[in-house]
Design a protein around this motif. Structure first.
Motif, PDB file in Angstrom:
ATOM      1  N   LEU A 125     -54.062 114.476  59.664  1.00  0.00           N
ATOM      2  CA  LEU A 125     -52.854 114.868  58.532  1.00  0.00           C
ATOM      3  C   LEU A 125     -52.042 113.650  58.190  1.00  0.00           C
ATOM      4  O   LEU A 125     -51.745 113.339  56.948  1.00  0.00           O
ATOM      5  N   ASP A 126     -51.560 113.023  59.136  1.00  0.00           N
ATOM      6  CA  ASP A 126     -50.640 111.983  58.832  1.00  0.00           C
ATOM      7  C   ASP A 126     -51.094 110.807  58.467  1.00  0.00           C
ATOM      8  O   ASP A 126     -50.681 110.058  57.531  1.00  0.00           O
ATOM      9  N   ASP A 127     -52.152 110.515  58.978  1.00  0.00           N
ATOM     10  CA  ASP A 127     -53.241 109.094  58.100  1.00  0.00           C
ATOM     11  C   ASP A 127     -53.611 109.546  56.709  1.00  0.00           C
ATOM     12  O   ASP A 127     -53.661 108.727  55.840  1.00  0.00           O
ATOM     13  N   SER A 128     -54.116 110.737  56.631  1.00  0.00           N
ATOM     14  CA  SER A 128     -54.408 110.983  55.201  1.00  0.00           C
ATOM     15  C   SER A 128     -53.292 111.156  54.196  1.00  0.00           C
ATOM     16  O   SER A 128     -53.524 110.532  53.097  1.00  0.00           O
ATOM     17  N   ILE A 129     -52.213 111.710  54.545  1.00  0.00           N
ATOM     18  CA  ILE A 129     -50.903 111.448  53.676  1.00  0.00           C
ATOM     19  C   ILE A 129     -50.444 110.298  53.605  1.00  0.00           C
ATOM     20  O   ILE A 129     -50.004 109.818  52.328  1.00  0.00           O
ATOM     21  N   ALA A 130     -50.324 109.415  54.667  1.00  0.00           N
ATOM     22  CA  ALA A 130     -50.053 107.989  54.456  1.00  0.00           C
ATOM     23  C   ALA A 130     -50.941 107.325  53.336  1.00  0.00           C
ATOM     24  O   ALA A 130     -50.472 106.523  52.517  1.00  0.00           O
ATOM     25  N   TRP A 131     -52.350 107.429  53.402  1.00  0.00           N
ATOM     26  CA  TRP A 131     -53.216 106.777  52.545  1.00  0.00           C
ATOM     27  C   TRP A 131     -53.081 107.132  51.126  1.00  0.00           C
ATOM     28  O   TRP A 131     -52.985 106.411  50.431  1.00  0.00           O
ATOM     29  N   LEU A 132     -52.927 108.577  50.897  1.00  0.00           N
ATOM     30  CA  LEU A 132     -52.864 109.272  49.572  1.00  0.00           C
ATOM     31  C   LEU A 132     -51.473 108.605  48.891  1.00  0.00           C
ATOM     32  O   LEU A 132     -51.411 108.388  47.742  1.00  0.00           O
ATOM     33  N   ARG A 133     -50.351 108.463  49.753  1.00  0.00           N
ATOM     34  CA  ARG A 133     -49.112 107.910  49.220  1.00  0.00           C
ATOM     35  C   ARG A 133     -49.072 106.590  48.868  1.00  0.00           C
ATOM     36  O   ARG A 133     -48.798 106.013  47.907  1.00  0.00           O
ATOM     37  N   HIS A 134     -49.924 105.901  49.726  1.00  0.00           N
ATOM     38  CA  HIS A 134     -50.131 104.300  49.545  1.00  0.00           C
ATOM     39  C   HIS A 134     -50.932 104.063  48.294  1.00  0.00           C
ATOM     40  O   HIS A 134     -50.727 102.851  47.585  1.00  0.00           O
ATOM     41  N   HIS A 135     -51.907 104.933  47.990  1.00  0.00           N
ATOM     42  CA  HIS A 135     -52.633 104.757  46.911  1.00  0.00           C
ATOM     43  C   HIS A 135     -51.975 105.397  45.714  1.00  0.00           C
ATOM     44  O   HIS A 135     -52.852 105.694  44.492  1.00  0.00           O
TER      45      HIS A 135
END
Length: 329
Positions: A315-325
């Motif tokens: 979840l943490d990695d998914s959210i970070a990736w979505l925010r970054h993009h």
């Protein structure tokens, strides 16, 4: 070893291609839409342009590789688009599998746990759980067409095709360009949702699924062996609460009861009737979200060395990736 990967611009396919490139493997990726190839811009892979229906292009690509990983598919959790779903998930799989059979290439078919028997709140399903009336999936376009694709491969296995079938659970993780499962995170982040779906899912990390899918191409097992690649079994209430806490929203107050599910399904069907596109909260989707898609990955853990990392990390990695993009505020 050279791999031919379909669905390379999708969530799982993109992670498979990236893992192959990172480990120095040669890879050829099928791309239907040049506009979506930006997801592969930073990956070392050759690209062949074409559609699953273009048998000559598929045949040439299959013949030039050692292993085929077929992860392309159409996901529509509704009653509409059945013909389109069958065209991609059954007939497209038929073209791929026939080419593998013709050229004697190993095929790894990416199925879905939605083609298997259901688990329940208190019991977990495996590859061997019988499908009966008490463990029946919702017969929507996705379930029907994906099962048909599996049946196509199984029929060719009986005729000598070398194939393994993997069935991912609910995948989270980076490189979700559409987004696909990441849409749930985006939607929960948009506005407070006081009522969560009443069912649950088996949550896994797409990076771990990609690793196990590649491993499935290498294992010495009988053709037709099937593997569940799932993870932690969470209710949607638990998942939505975990997402809400991370994106600064209030968590749900309750899970949907029979009345709420009836109202949501009815509203969705009414809206879909007056639109060309079926809305996400149609009655098929509502019914599926009330089921417990709980699964056991013991076979894959033993035979593929499959391990799915903790959901909180995914979840943490998914959210970070979505925010970054730029997909999430």
């Amino acid at each position: 070893m050279r791999y031919f990967v379909t669905g390379g611009t999708g969530l799982l396919g993109n992670n498979i291609v990236r893992r192959l490139a990172a480990t120095g493997q040669s890879c050829l990726t099928l791309s239907r839409d040049p506009n979506r190839e930006r997801s592969l811009d930073d990956v070392q892979t050759d690209i062949v342009h074409g559609d699953l229906a273009e048998s000559e292009i598929i045949d040439s690509a299959v013949s030039a590789c050692d292993v085929v990983i077929h992860s392309a598919g159409l996901i529509h959790l509704g009653w509409k688009r059945l013909d389109e779903s069958l065209s991609v998930n059954r007939e497209g799989t038929r073209v791929i599998a026939a080419a593998c059979h013709r050229h004697n290439k190993r095929l790894v078919l990416v199925g879905t746990v939605n083609t298997l028997a259901l688990g329940s709140r208190h019991s977990i399903a495996s590859e061997d759980t019988p499908i009966d009336s008490t463990a029946a999936q919702v017969p929507c376009s996705y379930v029907i067409s994906k099962r048909a694709g599996v049946e196509v491969v199984q029929s060719l296995i009986a005729d000598g095709l070398s194939a393994v079938i993997v069935h991912p659970g609910f995948m989270l993780g980076p490189w979700d360009w559409k987004p696909s499962s990441g849409r749930m995170i985006v939607e929960v982040a948009k506005t407070w949702r006081p009522i969560a779906p009443s069912g649950g899912c088996s949550i896994c990390d797409v990076r771990d699924v990609a690793k196990a899918t590649i491993q499935a191409a290498k294992v010495d097992v009988p053709s037709g062996r099937q593997y569940i690649l799932a993870g932690e079994n969470w209710t949607y209430g638990e998942l939505w609460t975990a997402i809400a806490q991370r994106v600064g929203k209030r968590p749900p107050l309750m899970r949907a009861g029979p009345l709420q599910r009836l109202v949501a399904a009815g509203a969705g069907q009414c809206l879909s009737r007056f639109q060309s596109k079926e809305v996400d909260f149609n009655s098929a989707g509502v019914r599926m979200s009330s089921q417990f898609h709980f699964y056991d990955s013991s076979r894959a853990q033993t035979e593929l060395d499959y391990q799915s990392r903790p959901v909180n990390e995914s979840l943490d990695d998914s959210i970070a990736w979505l925010r970054h993009h730029g997909m999430l505020a």
